[in-house]
Design an enzyme around this catalytic site. Sequence first.
Site, PDB file in Angstrom:
ATOM      1  N   ASN A   1       0.820  -1.218   0.000  1.00 43.09           N
ATOM      2  CA  ASN A   1       0.000   0.000   0.000  1.00 43.09           C
ATOM      3  C   ASN A   1       0.845   1.256   0.000  1.00 43.09           C
ATOM      4  O   ASN A   1       0.354   2.338  -0.286  1.00 43.09           O
ATOM      5  CB  ASN A   1      -0.946   0.002   1.202  1.00 43.09           C
ATOM      6  CG  ASN A   1      -2.168  -0.858   0.951  1.00 43.09           C
ATOM      7  OD1 ASN A   1      -2.156  -1.707   0.057  1.00 43.09           O
ATOM      8  ND2 ASN A   1      -3.217  -0.641   1.705  1.00 43.09           N
TER       9      ASN A   1
ATOM     10  N   ASP B   1      -2.370  -5.929   9.304  1.00 43.91           N
ATOM     11  CA  ASP B   1      -3.118  -5.141   8.317  1.00 43.91           C
ATOM     12  C   ASP B   1      -2.470  -5.216   6.943  1.00 43.91           C
ATOM     13  O   ASP B   1      -1.293  -5.521   6.810  1.00 43.91           O
ATOM     14  CB  ASP B   1      -3.214  -3.673   8.761  1.00 43.91           C
ATOM     15  CG  ASP B   1      -1.853  -3.058   9.008  1.00 43.91           C
ATOM     16  OD1 ASP B   1      -0.973  -3.758   9.560  1.00 43.91           O
ATOM     17  OD2 ASP B   1      -1.650  -1.881   8.642  1.00 43.91           O
ATOM     18  N   GLU B   2      -3.269  -4.934   5.932  1.00 42.18           N
ATOM     19  CA  GLU B   2      -2.804  -4.673   4.580  1.00 42.18           C
ATOM     20  C   GLU B   2      -1.897  -5.749   4.003  1.00 42.18           C
ATOM     21  O   GLU B   2      -0.890  -5.456   3.366  1.00 42.18           O
ATOM     22  CB  GLU B   2      -2.080  -3.309   4.515  1.00 42.18           C
ATOM     23  CG  GLU B   2      -2.965  -2.155   4.931  1.00 42.18           C
ATOM     24  CD  GLU B   2      -2.313  -0.792   4.728  1.00 42.18           C
ATOM     25  OE1 GLU B   2      -2.993   0.097   4.194  1.00 42.18           O
ATOM     26  OE2 GLU B   2      -1.140  -0.616   5.096  1.00 42.18           O
ATOM     27  N   LEU B   3      -2.245  -6.993   4.233  1.00 40.66           N
ATOM     28  CA  LEU B   3      -1.472  -8.081   3.650  1.00 40.66           C
ATOM     29  C   LEU B   3      -1.659  -8.063   2.132  1.00 40.66           C
ATOM     30  O   LEU B   3      -2.787  -8.006   1.637  1.00 40.66           O
ATOM     31  CB  LEU B   3      -1.958  -9.417   4.230  1.00 40.66           C
ATOM     32  CG  LEU B   3      -0.988 -10.573   4.120  1.00 40.66           C
ATOM     33  CD1 LEU B   3       0.314 -10.260   4.868  1.00 40.66           C
ATOM     34  CD2 LEU B   3      -1.625 -11.824   4.693  1.00 40.66           C
TER      35      LEU B   3
END
Lengths: 559, 554
Positions: B296, B335-337
């Site tokens: 991200n 988060d945000e794997l």
Amino acid sequence: MAFKVVELVLGLLLAVPVCGLWPIPRALQTGTTPLILSKDFKITAIRNPPSDLTGAISRTLGHISDDKLQRLVVGRASADEAAVQHAKQLPSLTLSLAEGAEVKSISEEAIKPLGTRSEEYVLHVPSDGSPATLSANSTLGLLRGLTTFEQLWYDLDGAATYTLEAPISITDAPAYPYRGFMLDTARNFFSVSDIERTLDAMSWAKMNQFHWHVVDSQSFPLQISGFTEVAAKGAYSSSMTFSPSDVQTIVTYAAERGIDVLAEIDTPGHTAIIYESHPEHVACFVSSPWTTFANEPPSGQLRFASPATTNFTTGLIAAAAKMFPSSMFSTGGDELNIPCYDADAETQQILNSTGQTLEQALSTFTQSTHGALATLGKTPVVWEEMVLEHNVTLANDTVVMVWISSANAAAVAEKNFRIVHGPSDYFYLDCGAGEWLGGDPLANSWCDPFKTWQKSYTFDPLANITESQQHLVMGGQQLLWTEQSGPENLDAIAWPRAASSAEVFWTGATLPDGTPRNVSSALPRLHDFRFRMVQRGIRAIPLQPLWCALRPGLCDLDS
Amino acid sequence: MFPRAKLLVFTALLAALAPADALWPQPRSIETGGTPLRLSGGFAITVAGSAPSDLHAAVQDAKSFISNDKLGRLVVGRGAVDVAAYSKAKTLSKLTLSLEKGATAHSITSEAQKAPEARDEAYTLTVPGDGSGATITANSTLGLYRGLTTFTQLFFYNEGTTYLLNAPVHIEDAPAYPYRGFMLDTARNYFPVSDIKRTLDAMSWVKINQFHWHVVDSQSFPLEVPGYPELSQKGAYSASSVYSPGDVADIISYAGARGIDVMLEIDTPGHTSVISKSHPEHVACPEATPWATYANEPPAGQLRLASEATTNFTAGLLAAAAKLSPSTLFSTGGDELNTNCYAADEETQASLNATGKTLEQALNTFTQVTHKALLDEGKTPVVWEEMVLVHNVTLNPETLVLVWISSDDVKAVAEAGFKLIHAASDYFYLDCGGGGWVGDFPDGNSWCDPFKTWQKSYSFDPVANLTDAEAKLVIGGQHLLWVEQSGPENLDPAVWPRAASSAELFWSGPGGNLSTALPRLHEVAYRMRQRGVQAISLQPEWCALRPGACDLTA
């Protein structure tokens, strides 16, 4: 795999300019020879230097020894150790004025009228260890050259101060004569030291105009001789005032740094607080709902239709203008609210008795206040509404600040007035920080979104301006309105963002290699500039994670 | 003149609206009178019985705030308008702190470091109107500490006199929610220990009790973990941008003495790129480009969660890091794997092929091993919401879930039966609205525009759309500062006084009135500045001195 990484790093080194100058000079040639400053490096001034040039030289020496900026690359100083090991030493920098140039102080040069200031300079740093030279047509040009010179150097973890890019040859001059920053000291107060710190930062980016929006409806911190009651009753407190000697201190401090101070007494709107000392001169003071009578609370505007108020204002502006040596003075003129005057019995009575319309009365008022400025030899500066919304006769040399939208610059140019760009859609530093009015949880700032340095940097001063009108564009500035600012966040909001327009208006549309200025090549230099600012005591914010600052280009959108 | 008369009425009305008490967070129950009291020159605070050293230190701090705040009441004319009221007032010479009968005097620190629901922060504060001694009573030293914090906010100052106007004061107070936090990311940019301590000070003044320390991330690894020194040696921005175990202990004890527990987070398996500097074998797609495909934000790089060696390495690392803090909580992030990263990673694909697992199954194994390591250390795991809502991972039922993507996701986490912490980007992210930071993107705004004002945060409803049973899963919430565009230079202005908004929300409970909150929040900012925190002005001072006059509808 490992090989590929090495290749990538090498590729970056080649692609990225090592040079961290801000604003980048108009003409710049650099080599690839490392050069270190001699331990007893000295700067030789011109003969009989004015004291402010001597001061500038000692500040430059101070910055060179104290910046201690390790180059922003992975490994920092250690990456350059080998390159610098056998470098030649630069013994000195010699300053000279062009033959026949009259030696005046920087301060005198800085306050000359727009377009007559001589800021150009030529700087050579040879690679063979012979002395560097800086020449200019004025001490102001020498100051600009010194400011460039002190940005050339990096710190080898205390072991040396060096550049990797000798020989360096710079021929520089600003693209636009007005490169400013505006601070509002009325919504919240700022101390003299906050302003001085701001002037320091401005000078490092070669900004030459401090637009001081000193008073407004919320408070009147400026002590004006002959009108002392206005600040006595209108400042937030007796300690939150600028005395004549404070003003003198600020004006002197600015001029020594090549900065002219353009003061503004915004009229006839934005004057509610004058009611506290002169209720007879202010219409619709704190009328409710304020939204009917002003763009923000408190409402209250000068009764400009009144001859007494016109005389009072003219005297006030003349007295204020005398405090500042600048050739310019701003009388404001933005956001005039008509319902305020419609509801003011006294204004209506005067208009009835004179048979004037409100617009005619405004023209009379403006000519009176501007006439007083003309008598003092000052050029009036106004916000765009005075040209675009009102039917007011203005002197031809009036300078007009475009603020509502960048789209309005062309209309001002069509009226043949000189322009300073300050459009909210590019240069307002307060945008994007949320609504400050109470009782309004879902609202944003009126000029959302936040204006990033990149957005400001892409501003085109000549957009929609015809070639024959281009001479009207004086330059521009970023502006900080302080409804949600104080000394606590002044630096963090202004820096390094406000340096963005400093380069737009110094460097112009193209880089020294002739290619268009662009945000990608600017960012590493702006990181550099920000790190120097922090080291020099300005709380300039990081624009990116340090990881990105050390790896130019790797945090771009498409990298 | 009519307008003038109208103005006077208006001003009088405003004065009546201005609260004489300016406490933040607002106590749950407060009764005040109209009697002024001056603080006597020899004003003393005593603690009944034996007191732990951190309570003694807190008493000294409170005395110092009371004498140094020097806050002129925020009304037109400031403190001068109160001279007549206080000049003949009785004096208050004493405050006595005492524990309720039967309560044992443990340190504030040990009380603060209990599990959130086990912390006893309740107190009763009484300031009689007749000048007799004020009292704070509580069941714990932590409660006494909260009461002291309230007490320091009772006073104003004018020309040498410290006074209040609203005695008698009787307060019975306890937080609505046990978790009231603030999160700081120290990985995108580094913050020295002194910045963190200053932040802890400010947190304590508004009764925030949880510091969520997002200490490491993909950009840098400033935490020196015993047994894993190579991570910070190779992954910190520089040798001086490191938190040594001594620094961590210093921060934890500083926090504890101020009633704050420190929850560390080692975000895994994403947000770990920089681990590749010391352990390339454990990181997939390190700094792969284009970064937007693999992460991200740059740089890309995630732990090879399908690798047994990486799983064991991570479990060991988390256990070692967890030992650094006495907190019952430890966050493993989650988060945000990014799945593209693993799809492109040959080693991960080989591991999956060899074991016959899907990536989700491997993530489940990874999480259970790392969480077991925490559970073995006596910690409750804390995760970001994706671990519940996006992935198919079996979590211990006690796991706490941080909801960050959107407040809309709260309901789903509650329906899954997990206890949750509110940290929604649409209400509590302090970095939103600061513009895009990615380069070569002049039109970029922050991904979570617009800016979240204190008003927006304040209007959050922690139990929106939840059933009564689900509402019980809400343990509190926090503001968060991600620091892509922050450093020591703008830490205070980015955070304060805004983060105090959630502090009141989760202490006093939701539904607070914005118009009456604002004058009190102005006071918080003024006191913070006087105490050395660079809290920003929320409005022109003209507005701060005239409550209500700058409301939209005024």
